[in-house]
Design a protein around this motif. Structure first.
Motif, PDB file in Angstrom:
ATOM      1  N   TRP A  79       0.748  -1.701   0.177  1.00 29.70           N
ATOM      2  CA  TRP A  79      -0.145  -0.362  -0.314  1.00 29.70           C
ATOM      3  C   TRP A  79       0.721   1.763   0.165  1.00 29.70           C
ATOM      4  O   TRP A  79       0.231   2.555  -0.210  1.00 29.70           O
ATOM      5  CB  TRP A  79      -1.254  -0.201   1.350  1.00 29.70           C
ATOM      6  N   LYS A 142      -6.764 -13.068  -4.681  1.00 27.49           N
ATOM      7  CA  LYS A 142      -7.028 -11.496  -4.658  1.00 27.49           C
ATOM      8  C   LYS A 142      -5.797 -10.444  -4.758  1.00 27.49           C
ATOM      9  O   LYS A 142      -4.766 -10.636  -5.008  1.00 27.49           O
ATOM     10  CB  LYS A 142      -6.930 -11.582  -3.115  1.00 27.49           C
ATOM     11  N   LYS A 144      -4.720  -6.935  -3.894  1.00 25.55           N
ATOM     12  CA  LYS A 144      -4.682  -5.703  -3.117  1.00 25.55           C
ATOM     13  C   LYS A 144      -4.496  -4.151  -3.854  1.00 25.55           C
ATOM     14  O   LYS A 144      -3.103  -4.327  -4.699  1.00 25.55           O
ATOM     15  CB  LYS A 144      -3.763  -6.114  -2.351  1.00 25.55           C
ATOM     16  N   VAL A 148     -10.035   1.285  -3.897  1.00 26.30           N
ATOM     17  CA  VAL A 148     -10.315   1.405  -2.234  1.00 26.30           C
ATOM     18  C   VAL A 148     -10.396   2.433  -2.072  1.00 26.30           C
ATOM     19  O   VAL A 148     -10.985   3.150  -0.530  1.00 26.30           O
ATOM     20  CB  VAL A 148      -9.109   1.078  -1.483  1.00 26.30           C
ATOM     21  N   VAL A 164       1.513  -2.959  -5.213  1.00 24.69           N
ATOM     22  CA  VAL A 164       0.038  -3.751  -4.391  1.00 24.69           C
ATOM     23  C   VAL A 164       0.773  -4.893  -4.619  1.00 24.69           C
ATOM     24  O   VAL A 164       2.273  -5.074  -4.603  1.00 24.69           O
ATOM     25  CB  VAL A 164      -0.525  -3.237  -5.978  1.00 24.69           C
TER      26      VAL A 164
END
Length: 207
Positions: A79, A142, A144, A148, A164
């Protein structure tokens, strides 16, 4: 009177024939739809490796997104988001060829999203939720990523990046998956409104 009965019989026969024709057409259409669903649905099988293609669509955004390997110069946390000026040390390295990642089921891959602002003005954008195709392969992964409920900004002549990760479940089925985001350019005013609204009503999805 006989003529009236004869006319009534003809009308009844015509009505019956039309009803049977409509019913027959409806049954044929239902069968075609059933056959279509039967022929298009597939059962994904286990694979030793899975090809993941990361693609982008753009709405009112003049820039292009890349996916890149970490530079290896520093340890990066998932992130992590920022910008870097031209000539400064960047946390990202070479572009990933063809924007394609190959993973084994049960493994994960960390990389960076990178977008260079080649304009003289700041650029603001957000990402719509990603889609995964074929849909029957979309169970057990998944991503990421960056959808968001957050808007991002890139100063002029700087390069934006975000760390990510993609994860595959050990029992993932299928040998390929195409992941597509739509990136939407927005104004600074809308970005501020978006951030205020998201902070009040939408819980963070970073976990």
């Amino acid at each position: 009177m006989i003529i009236g009965l004869f006319r009534h019989s003809i009308v009844s026969v015509i009505f019956f024939a039309m009803s049977m024709f409509i019913l027959s057409c409806s049954e044929k259409e239902d069968k075609l739809m059933h056959d279509h669903h039967q022929t298009t649905v597939t059962n994904p099988q286990p694979a030793n490796k899975v090809k993941l293609d990361v693609k982008w669509e753009y709405t009112s955004l003049p820039l292009e997104m890349e996916i890149r390997e970490p530079s290896g110069a520093q340890s990066l946390t998932l992130w992590t988001t920022g910008t870097v000026q031209e000539g400064k040390r960047a946390p990202f390295g070479d572009p990933i060829p063809d924007a394609q990642i190959v993973l084994k089921p049960g493994s994960k891959k960390q990389f960076l999203l990178v977008m260079k602002n080649t304009t003289e003005n700041p650029v603001y954008f957000f990402a719509a939720p990603h889609s995964a195709m074929p849909v029957e392969h979309s169970f057990g992964f998944k991503f990421k990523c960056l959808c968001v409920n957050h808007a991002f900004s890139i100063p002029p002549n700087e390069t934006w990046y975000r760390v990510v990760e993609i994860r595959l479940a050990p029992d993932f089925l299928g040998d390929s998956l195409v992941l597509t985001h739509n990136l939407i350019g927005i104004s600074r005013e809308r970005m501020l409104q978006f951030e205020q609204s998201a902070s009040k009503s939408i819980q963070s999805e970073l976990d």
